[in-house]
Design an enzyme around this catalytic site. Structure first.
Site, PDB file in Angstrom:
ATOM      1  N   LYS A  56       0.796  -1.227   0.000  1.00  0.00           N
ATOM      2  CA  LYS A  56       0.000   0.000   0.000  1.00  0.00           C
ATOM      3  C   LYS A  56       0.833   1.283   0.000  1.00  0.00           C
ATOM      4  O   LYS A  56       0.458   2.287   0.597  1.00  0.00           O
ATOM      5  CB  LYS A  56      -0.942   0.011   1.219  1.00  0.00           C
ATOM      6  CG  LYS A  56      -1.930  -1.128   1.248  1.00  0.00           C
ATOM      7  CD  LYS A  56      -2.777  -1.156   2.499  1.00  0.00           C
ATOM      8  CE  LYS A  56      -2.051  -1.788   3.662  1.00  0.00           C
ATOM      9  NZ  LYS A  56      -2.934  -2.201   4.754  1.00  0.00           N
ATOM     10  N   ASP A  80      -5.811  -6.165  10.345  1.00  0.00           N
ATOM     11  CA  ASP A  80      -7.118  -5.486  10.335  1.00  0.00           C
ATOM     12  C   ASP A  80      -8.273  -6.424   9.955  1.00  0.00           C
ATOM     13  O   ASP A  80      -9.395  -6.256  10.435  1.00  0.00           O
ATOM     14  CB  ASP A  80      -7.114  -4.237   9.430  1.00  0.00           C
ATOM     15  CG  ASP A  80      -6.606  -4.498   8.021  1.00  0.00           C
ATOM     16  OD1 ASP A  80      -6.170  -5.612   7.733  1.00  0.00           O
ATOM     17  OD2 ASP A  80      -6.651  -3.551   7.197  1.00  0.00           O
TER      18      ASP A  80
HETATM   19  C1  BGC Z   1      -2.025  -6.004   3.596  1.00  0.00           C
HETATM   20  C2  BGC Z   1      -2.934  -6.758   4.535  1.00  0.00           C
HETATM   21  C3  BGC Z   1      -4.114  -5.908   4.946  1.00  0.00           C
HETATM   22  C4  BGC Z   1      -4.801  -5.322   3.726  1.00  0.00           C
HETATM   23  C5  BGC Z   1      -5.963  -4.424   4.082  1.00  0.00           C
HETATM   24  C6  BGC Z   1      -2.819  -5.403   2.447  1.00  0.00           C
HETATM   25  O1  BGC Z   1      -1.989  -4.584   1.658  1.00  0.00           O
HETATM   26  O2  BGC Z   1      -1.026  -6.840   3.074  1.00  0.00           O
HETATM   27  O3  BGC Z   1      -2.228  -7.203   5.674  1.00  0.00           O
HETATM   28  O4  BGC Z   1      -5.003  -6.695   5.679  1.00  0.00           O
HETATM   29  O5  BGC Z   1      -3.877  -4.588   2.957  1.00  0.00           O
HETATM   30  O6  BGC Z   1      -5.561  -3.353   4.868  1.00  0.00           O
END
Ligand code: BGC
Length: 445
Positions: A149, A185
């Protein structure tokens, strides 16, 4: 001509079935043994049951993993009601892409400020929601496998993220916090809704990123090394965003996906996530519109600034543009950016209709891909007839049609399904407190 260009975003029912089949293969492989080859890691969370109502007390929770960082104080009362105080901090690019010390020092500063502001004197148990792929070794430790992200703080990958937090607390001389639970989360979201919803087998995030978790029988997890007779179930954090990295989605990805991937900080990673989540949908629409403009199929070939630069077209715009039935184009034309500058003022009615169609094509594909994932999970645990999916995330909450499109797609695949999607408001915060409550009780026993 435009419709021709958008065809590359169509996913048929057979396509969704194929994706579900391949994803299921990855789920099984991911559960198989410690060293497997699956792109979908299926991490064990060490959370063995949903809340049963006995979780009462005062807790702190941290929520790190999206565009905001939050500190919360949560009071769970005897009657199950919850009271909470929240401090929210926008995470700037310099904080998330520098070093782990910069990031965690900032986190510790925010916690210190929160504790001072709320006059917290006693040591409170803390639930730590850290929403990135973490290979957990216990409820209070886990190694960061990679950032996602857009986060890219140096020196964190391969380290225990609880230790990194504790080290920062020490640097800031913060003594009265006790990290008792590390939570993704998705797990927080499932736990927060789990109280009073015993059929809540799945947690889902559709926000900046995407991921799902679910309650699995330990007898179905060959890599589970704990005592299976003591713990019959455990929540698995799938980390499904990484699906596609071994080519599993190659025949579903198009030129725009390739282009988008090239511009990302995590090239070739998180392919499924890049096709679904809020971090990427705006950029995807921008790339399609850019191409249509260069082909003179949009805006008479005149490039608008919002389509010119990378990530200028935000995912939030999709939600605004797709509102209503499309008959009122004035809302699209008057769309403004954060600086109150109109971004589509130069688009005529036809252009607005085309831009809306592009948004629809991109977000509909995302919803259908996510639906295939949920159907795959629910089939795996044989709960197609009855299953509540706890969902949270900005894309799900703010997009006017995402939920309905997902429900319709799941119905195409499973016409008689009993899957219910329920919003688990603020699962990351409240869920972390729930897990902290269980962990704290176990620690005292
Ligand atoms: C992460 C996850 C997370 C998801 C939603 C992903 O980029 O790898 O761990 O649950 O984003 O936030």
């Amino acid at each position: 001509m435009v419709e021709e260009a958008l065809k590359q975003f169509n996913v048929t029912k057979d396509g969704m079935e194929e994706i579900a089949k391949r994803l299921t293969g990855c789920f099984v492989e991911g559960l198989s043994k410690e060293k497997h080859n699956s792109s979908v890691k299926m991490f064990i969370t060490y959370v063995h049951s949903l809340p049963d109502g006995s979780e009462v007390g005062e807790y702190l929770a941290l929520d790190l993993g999206g565009s905001n960082f939050r500190v919360l104080k949560i009071i769970i009362k005897d009657d199950g009601t919850i009271e909470q105080k929240v401090a929210k901090e926008k995470l700037t690019k310099d904080k998330i892409t520098s070093t782990q010390e910069v990031l965690f020092d900032h986190v510790a500063d925010c916690v210190a400020e929160f504790i001072a502001e709320h006059g917290i004197k006693e040591t409170l148990p803390l639930g730590y929601t850290f929403s990135f792929p973490v290979d957990q070794q216990s409820l209070t430790s886990g190694v960061l496998v990679r950032w996602t992200k857009g986060f890219d703080a140096d020196g964190a990958v391969g380290k225990d993220v609880v230790q990194l937090l504790i080290d920062a607390f020490k640097r800031k001389k913060l003594a009265n916090v006790d990290v008792v639970a590390l939570v993704n989360d998705t797990t927080g979201t499932q736990m927060a809704l789990g109280l009073g919803n015993p059929d809540c087998y799945v947690g889902l995030i559709l926000g900046t990123g995407t991921n799902a978790c679910y309650m699995e029988e330990t007898s179905n997890i060959p890599k589970y090394t704990g005592d299976k007779s003591k713990n019959s179930h455990v929540i698995i954090n799938c980390e499904w965003g990484a699906f596609g990295e071994k080519g599993e989605l190659d025949d579903f990805r198009n030129k725009v996906d390739e282009e988008l991937d090239k511009g990302a900080v995590n090239v070739k990673e998180q392919q499924y996530e890049k096709m679904i989540s809020g971090k990427y949908l705006g950029e995807m629409v921008r790339l399609v519109c850019y191409d249509l403009i260069t082909k003179k199929l949009l805006c008479g070939g005149k490039m608008l600034p919002v389509f010119e630069e990378r990530e200028k077209f935000e995912s939030a715009y999709l939600s605004m543009i797709e509102q209503g039935d499309g008959s009122d184009l004035s809302k699209i034309k008057s769309l403004k950016d954060n600086n109150e500058v109109s971004i589509l003022a130069d688009a005529n009615d036809d252009d607005c209709r085309i831009i809306r169609r592009v948004c629809e094509a991109v977000s509909t594909r995302a919803a259908r891909l996510a639906a295939a994932g949920i159907v795959a999970l629910v089939r795996k645990i044989k709960k197609v007839d009855k299953c509540t999916v706890a969902v949270d995330g900005s894309l799900y909450k703010l997009h006017p049609h995402f939920k309905d499109r997902m429900i319709a797609a799941m119905k195409e695949m499973e016409p008689n399904n009993g899957i219910v999607m329920k919003l688990s408001e603020d699962g990351s915060g409240r869920g972390a407190a729930m897990v902290a409550a269980v962990a704290h009780r176990m620690k005292k026993q």
